[in-house]
Each structure stands twice: as structure tokens, then as C-alpha cells.
Enzyme design. Structure first.
Site, PDB file in Angstrom:
ATOM      1  N   LYS A  40     -15.095  29.886  44.419  1.00  0.00           N
ATOM      2  CA  LYS A  40     -15.654  31.213  44.167  1.00  0.00           C
ATOM      3  C   LYS A  40     -14.779  32.341  44.707  1.00  0.00           C
ATOM      4  CE  LYS A  40     -19.497  30.144  41.987  1.00  0.00           C
ATOM      5  NZ  LYS A  40     -19.701  30.563  40.588  1.00  0.00           N
ATOM      6  N   GLU A  77     -25.234  38.021  42.369  1.00  0.00           N
ATOM      7  CA  GLU A  77     -26.282  37.011  42.315  1.00  0.00           C
ATOM      8  C   GLU A  77     -25.676  35.699  42.779  1.00  0.00           C
ATOM      9  OE1 GLU A  77     -24.317  37.581  39.778  1.00  0.00           O
ATOM     10  OE2 GLU A  77     -23.706  35.491  39.503  1.00  0.00           O
ATOM     11  N   SER A 136     -14.966  21.512  43.137  1.00  0.00           N
ATOM     12  CA  SER A 136     -15.124  22.967  43.162  1.00  0.00           C
ATOM     13  C   SER A 136     -15.577  23.485  44.519  1.00  0.00           C
ATOM     14  CB  SER A 136     -16.114  23.405  42.082  1.00  0.00           C
ATOM     15  OG  SER A 136     -17.337  22.731  42.241  1.00  0.00           O
TER      16      SER A 136
END
Lengths: 275, 449
Positions: free
Chosen positions: B109, B131, B403
Site C-alpha cells: 500500500k 478508506e 502483498s
């Protein structure tokens, strides 16, 4: 300029009477489907004088991007109680039969799943005049434009204080009937004071597209505010304040009690005549 | 098999200038998908963002600053790790992990967040909202906000704040305000609704830092480009390490940002198969899942046209996944496009399959994946076994994007595996916990002084 449409006669009539059009929003299905139809009839005819000229019939949606807490709450309950998109057709017929002009407010996916052309056709057949699409702008209206043209339905788009002059022109040119101008940057919800932004936006629209009819929405909650906005706009749109009366009645165990709705409707109808 | 010729014209990871690609088109469409289905009030902000992005694209200073942050703050490039013990469970395949879990804040991210935070600063905005589902995007956003002195508010579904309490605390410690959203299903979808609504009201001073390749144009494109670094690095690393490209790239798909980042530079390489693994929950056939492509249909949600879970009226259905980060009823429009075009294959992975992969990877390699990533791990196991049946002599090279790391998911894993968190002292050996009297008199170790 915005092309004339089904809603134009009511704007013309109000203009002749030197007043603003009163547009009232209620969602179909709240407190129940039959109850919502009764509420819409009361909105058109509160009993002691005029009511709303146009009823904006909301179709409840699971993910309402433009709605504040009040309308979202009613919509969520309506969905829990089983409202379907097709119920909007019965509401449209009820409003038309009561003598007002029915418009629909719908988020785009509901119309897309119904089928663009089928929705315009069925809505027009039910007596519907125009469709307000808060999350569909002319940019994505490749299918909507021909569908609404084919069935003679007004395309009512939103403009906002943040809209550039170019976008106001593009939107006004693409619309039919009238433009929905949001008086504040934000979502639906009654506010204590009206915003100067609505007046400024109306002046900008008039400069860019002189013949376009402008309805001002978001934040209007009583007759005094309606009078204030009705002094400069062609139409005053009221939603959350009306829905709030239904929620209050529902919360106190009297979902069919329309007393407060009728009183507020009368107050607003007087407001738009007090310019 | 893969194209074995190393491409010398590609620079090393992190040094290659990042650029745009032909899709989406100027209106943000991937063929029939994508677009901008938003209130008019947001048009100006989307245009401003697109303009800021396009200008940044050709500004060497922006590229240099982003690359510096990637290298010296986020910790890029992330390595490839070949998982030899785990590969035994995957047919004849060699499984190679792209280690996005080693990024600062623990997931991919940060790649997107650093880019968008720089854009926020360029636009002169002082505040970001975001969000988050599992909290990884929220933590990354709060981190970048702290780094760049931006005010930060994070919307998170109430259900997710409960299952990801650790990440809620991390965001708060970083100075962000966390809002628990109770409407709807109280998960990622509703957090996105709430953030959208706030954005409509505060758009002048606020950038909505969307965390995935969903939402209205230009977000799917911008997030893809900021995540492209995953595949840009990996592609070169494969050429350097193995002398060839992988046969397949596997990644989990919720909104799909790590997957698109993993796919992006491999899309032109026809020899590389692309696999996206959606959250199958209890199984697509049960209706309790978050597999938008496998169990959904095309519609409009959160400003874009894409595959989503909906009923026949177009009302969004609630999604279900053990993974908070994949618990979203939509998917980025480019994934929908890659599916329609047949370029990528999307398959569902159930909660049970993902958790078994979580256990197996943790115990064979000492890598504890985020439960999101465990979906990709499970998918790669399935793929490897399937390929072994097709061609028992092949030794396919499969890249799997890890991830994120699983620290945040330990509570979920404890519940899933029925652990108590207490040590079993009945089987002999010394209990780990010191008796109270010894603890009271224990000498502090030097590092505790």
C-alpha cells in the site's frame, strides 16, 4: 440552453404566478410502499392549501453517494422492508393522479440494471416527467440521451458550486426541462442557514445559459428558507426536512401519521409564494 | 515457456521512468468499463487530480522525489524469495515470492500512498481522507500524512475496526483520526461510501486518497501506475536471477491494486499467464463471498462501471471474506477489462483454502502472509498442481506477490485455528512463563536497562 421538457409547463405556470416551483422529495417504500404513496399524496395536497408542484420520488439505493444521514436512514429501512425499483412506477402513477408532476431521483446503477431504455419507457408510461441522476452526468450519458429522447423524459442533471463555466454550459446544453443546482458543497440534509453559494451559482447559470430553469436543493428546511431561495431561483427543492417528519412518526410508533408532513408542506408552499 | 531473452533496454528497478499506458482512454474507459459516475460536485476535483498527475508525470523532480522515497523510506526494491520447502506442495512448480510484505508499513500500500501524498502536496491540499479494510491502506496513508505534515482521517467499517484492532491503534498512534462506519455491512464498501460523501463536502481542502484501482477515473489509472513498480522491479529481477520471465504471475484481488501492480509490466509479455485470486469466502455457490468477477455482474459502484455483487435491481449485495482487505463487493475496472479480454484469469479461493495456505507457508518458510496474500498463495498451489498434471516434466516458474505480512491477522488466525494463545505445559519441558517469584527477582537483560 436547457431544452424545454415535460416540467416546463409547471415552471411557466409558477413564473406567471410570480413564485417559485416547490419540489418535494420523498423516497418510495418508506415507511412502507403503500405508506410512501400516501405521504406523496399528502405532499401534493396537504389539505389546507397548495402543496408540492413536483414530487421528486427517490428510489432507495444501498450506496447513496449524495445522501446525508436522514435520507440514507429512510432508504435503508425501505430496502429492509422490501422496496423494489419497480415500485417507483406505482408512486409515479399516484403522484400524477394526485395532480402533481412526478420526477424520479435515482442513482445510476438502478436504471442501468433495469435497462436504460426500458426504464425511460416504463416511467414515461406511468406518467413520469423527468429523471434526476445524481451520479450520472452528461459525460456518461451515451445511452441515456437517446433513451430519454425516444420516450420524452426530462434529463435533469446536477451542477455544483465547484462546476466550471464550461461544465455548466455542457450540462445545461445536455439537460431537458431544468437543472438541479446544489446550493452547498455536500450531501443532502437540512441546514439551519441557507448558503450564499446557491445564489451565486444561480447567477452563474443564468449568465452562461439564460433560459435554463434552475432548481436549488440541499439544505432547505422551512418556509422562510424557501422564500429566501424562491426569491432568486425558479424552484426550491426540499428533501431531508420532509423525510425527517416521516422518520419521527415512524420512531414514535405512528408511521402513518402525516400531520407533521402536511404542516411542513403547507409552510414550504407558503414560502415559495412569499417572494 | 517464457521469453528467455533478457531485455537490456529496461533499466534496473526503481530507475526506469514511470509512464502512462494507452488504457484507460481519455474519458477513463477500459472499453465498456471504468468511467466517472460521480456527482458533478466532484468533477472539478477529479480534473484537478488528473492535471496534477499529468504534470507530475513529466516533472523530473517529482519522479526523483518519488524514487528517493521508494528507495530510502519504503525500502524498495523488495526482493524475490524462492520458497523451496513450500514449493514441494505446489506440483513441480518453483514458487517465487515478490516480497511486498517487506515494505515499510508492511504491505504494497505504501507504493501508492507515497505517490498520491506527493500529488496532494502539489495540489496545495493540507488534508487527506482514505478508506481502509484491513487497515493496511489506512496505516500507509497515516504514515505518509505524518511524513508530509498532512491532516488525516481514515474511514473504516465497524466490523473491520473490530477484526483489525492492531492497525486501528497504529493509525491512531500515527496521528490519524479513525472513523468507524456503522452503516450497511460496516465493511470496506461502507467506508468508501462515507469517504466519498465527506469528499463531496470538503473537496476544496481535501484529497481523497483512494487505496485501490477502483473508484472514478483517474483513480484506477493513477493507482495502477503507482503500483506498477512491483512488476517493473519483478520483471527485471526475474531476468537477472533466472534469465527468463516467470510463466505465471499470481496475486490476490479485492479492489485489485497489488494484482494490477504485479501484472502491469507483464501484460505485454504474452508468455506470462496472469492469475488473480478473488475471495471465495464460504464458496461462490453459497452466496457468501467477495468474488466480484466470478460471482457478480457488470454495474456501476463507487464511481466506476465494473463487475460487482448485486441483486437483480442493482442493489449492492454484502460481501463476505475472512480477509478484511478483500471484503469488497466490487473490483477495479481494469481487472474486469482484463477478464473480458481474456488476458488474465480470475479464480475464487475460499476462506478455508486461504487459511490452509497461510498455515503451510508460515510453517514451511517462516513467512506469515497477510490473509489477503494467502489467497494468492493458495491459488498458486492450485495452479502448480494443475500444471503438474498437464505436463509432469515441466518446472514452471510462478511468481506470487506477497502483498502484505500477517501480523495484523494473528487474532483472526488464532480464532480460525482454535489456538488459545496459552502454552501447553502438560507435555513435558519447561513452561515458558516464569513463575511469579522468579519473575519478580529476574535480572533484567542488558537491552532492557
Amino acid at each position: 440552453m436547457t431544452a424545454p421538457g415535460n416540467c416546463t409547463p409547471i415552471f411557466d405556470r409558477a413564473a406567471a404566478e410570480e413564485r417559485a416551483v416547490f419540489i418535494g422529495y420523498l423516497p418510495v417504500g418508506y415507511p412502507t410502499v403503500p405508506g410512501s404513496l400516501d405521504a406523496m399524496r399528502a405532499l401534493v395536497d396537504p389539505g389546507d392549501g397548495p402543496g408540492a408542484d413536483i414530487v421528486e420520488i427517490g428510489i432507495p439505493y444501498s450506496d447513496p453517494m449524495m445522501d446525508g444521514a436522514t435520507i440514507q436512514r429512510a432508504a435503508t429501512r425501505a430496502l429492509e422492508r422490501g422496496v423494489r425499483v419497480r415500485d417507483v412506477l406505482a408512486a409515479t402513477e399516484a403522484v400524477a393522479a394526485a395532480g402533481a408532476t412526478p420526477c424520479v431521483m435515482s442513482y445510476w446503477n438502478l436504471i442501468e440494471q433495469y435497462g436504460c431504455d426500458a426504464f425511460a419507457r416504463d416511467f414515461a408510461n406511468a406518467g413520469g416527467a423527468g429523471v434526476i441522476t445524481p451520479d450520472l452526468t452528461p459525460d456518461e450519458a451515451d445511452e441515456w440521451t437517446p433513451a430519454t429522447d425516444a420516450h420524452g423524459v426530462d434529463r435533469i442533471y446536477l451542477v455544483a458550486p465547484s462546476s466550471t463555466d464550461d461544465r455548466i454550459k455542457l450540462t445545461a446544453d445536455a439537460a431537458r426541462g431544468w437543472l438541479y443546482a446544489t446550493a452547498v458543497m455536500g450531501v443532502t440534509g437540512a441546514r439551519d442557514t441557507t448558503s450564499e453559494a446557491g445564489h451565486v451559482l444561480t447567477q452563474r447559470i443564468r449568465r452562461i445559459s439564460p433560459d435554463t430553469r434552475v432548481g436549488i436543493g440541499l439544505g432547505v428546511s422551512d418556509g422562510a428558507q424557501a422564500a429566501e431561495i424562491g426569491a432568486y431561483a425558479d424552484a426550491v427543492i426540499v428533501g431531508s426536512a420532509l423525510v425527517r417528519t416521516l422518520i419521527d412518526a415512524d420512531d414514535t410508533g405512528r408511521p402513518d401519521d402525516l400531520t407533521a408532513l402536511r404542516a411542513l408542506t403547507s409552510d414550504l408552499a407558503r414560502g415559495v409564494r412569499a417572494r | 515457456m517464457a521469453d528467455n531473452a533478457p531485455e537490456q533496454d529496461r533499466n534496473l528497478a526503481g530507475q526506469r521512468p514511470w509512464d502512462g499506458r494507452e488504457l484507460p482512454d481519455a474519458r477513463g474507459h477500459f472499453d465498456r468499463l471504468g468511467g466517472k459516475f460521480v456527482p458533478e460536485a466532484l468533477y472539478a476535483a477529479l480534473a484537478e487530480l488528473e492535471e496534477a498527475y499529468e504534470k507530475a508525470l513529466v516533472d523530473p523532480d517529482f519522479g526523483a522525489e518519488l524514487n528517493d522515497l521508494r528507495a530510502n523510506y519504503a525500502g524498495r526494491p523488495t526482493p524475490l524469495t524462492e520458497a523451496k520447502r513450500f514449493s514441494v506442495h505446489c506440483g513441480n512448480a518453483r514458487i517465487v515470492f515478490k516480497r511486498e510484505d517487506l515494505n515499510h508499513t508492511g504491505s504494497h500500500k505504501i507504493n501508492n500512498v507515497l505517490g498520491q501524498a506527493l500529488l496532494t502536496r502539489r495540489m496545495g491540499k493540507k488534508r487527506v481522507i482514505a478508506e481502509t479494510g484491513a487497515g493496511q491502506h489506512g496505516v500507509a496513508t497515516a504514515t505518509a500524512a505524518a511524513l508530509m505534515g498532512l491532516e488525516c482521517r481514515i474511514y473504516m467499517g465497524k466490523v473491520d475496526t473490530d477484526r483489525q484492532a492492531l492497525n486501528v491503534a497504529r493509525m491512531q498512534l500515527l496521528g490519524a483520526e479513525v472513523i468507524a462506519v456503522e452503516s450497511g455491512s460496516a465493511t470496506l464498501k461502507d467506508a468508501m461510501n462515507e469517504a466519498m460523501r465527506e469528499w463531496v463536502a470538503t473537496v476544496d481542502e481535501t484529497h481523497y486518497l483512494i487505496g485501490t484501482v477502483a473508484g472514478p477515473h483517474p483513480f484506477p489509472k493513477i493507482v495502477r501506475e503507482f503500483q506498477r513498480v512491483i512488476s517493473t522491479e519483478a520483471r527485471q529481477q526475474f531476468l537477472d536471477t533466472y534469465g527468463r520471465l516467470p510463466d505465471a504471475v499470481c496475486a490476490c484481488v479485492g479492489g485489485g491494486s497489488n494484482a494490477l501492480g504485479s501484472f502491469a509490466d507483464f501484460i505485454p509479455d504474452a508468455s506470462v499467464a496472469l492469475y488473480g485470486y478473488e475471495a471465495g469466502g464460504d464458496g461462490v455457490e453459497t452466496g457468501r463471498h467477495a468474488a466480484s468477477i466470478n460471482g457478480g455482474s457488470v454495474g456501476v459502484l463507487h464511481g466506476t462501471r465494473t463487475y460487482l455483487l448485486q441483486d437483480e435491481d442493482g442493489q449492492t449485495l454484502e460481501s463476505h471474506s475472512i480477509s478484511a482487505g478483500l471484503d469488497y463487493p466490487g473490483v477495479g475496472p481494469e481487472h474486469s477489462y482484463l477478464h473480458d479480454a481474456g488476458r488474465a484469469t480470475y479464480e475464487p479461493v475460499t476462506d478455508a483454502e486461504a487459511m490452509e495456505a497461510f498455515r503451510l507457508l508460515t510453517q514451511t518458510e517462516g513467512l506469515m502472509p497477510a490473509i489477503e496474500s494467502a489467497h494468492a498463495v493458495a491459488g498458486a498451489m492450485r495452479l502448480g498442481r494443475r500444471l503438474a498434471q498437464t505436463d509432469p516434466d515441466a518446472r514452471p516458474l510462478i511468481m506470487v506477490t506477497l502483498s502484505g505480512r500477517g501480523d495484523k491477522d494473528v487474532r483472526t488466525a488464532i480464532r480460525w485455528f482454535g489456538l488459545t494463545g496459552e502454552v501447553d505445559a502438560t507435555q513435558g519441558g519447561d513452561p515458558v512463563e516464569l513463575p511469579a517469584d522468579r519473575a519478580a527477582h529476574a535480572e533484567p537483560r542488558p537491552e532492557e536497562l
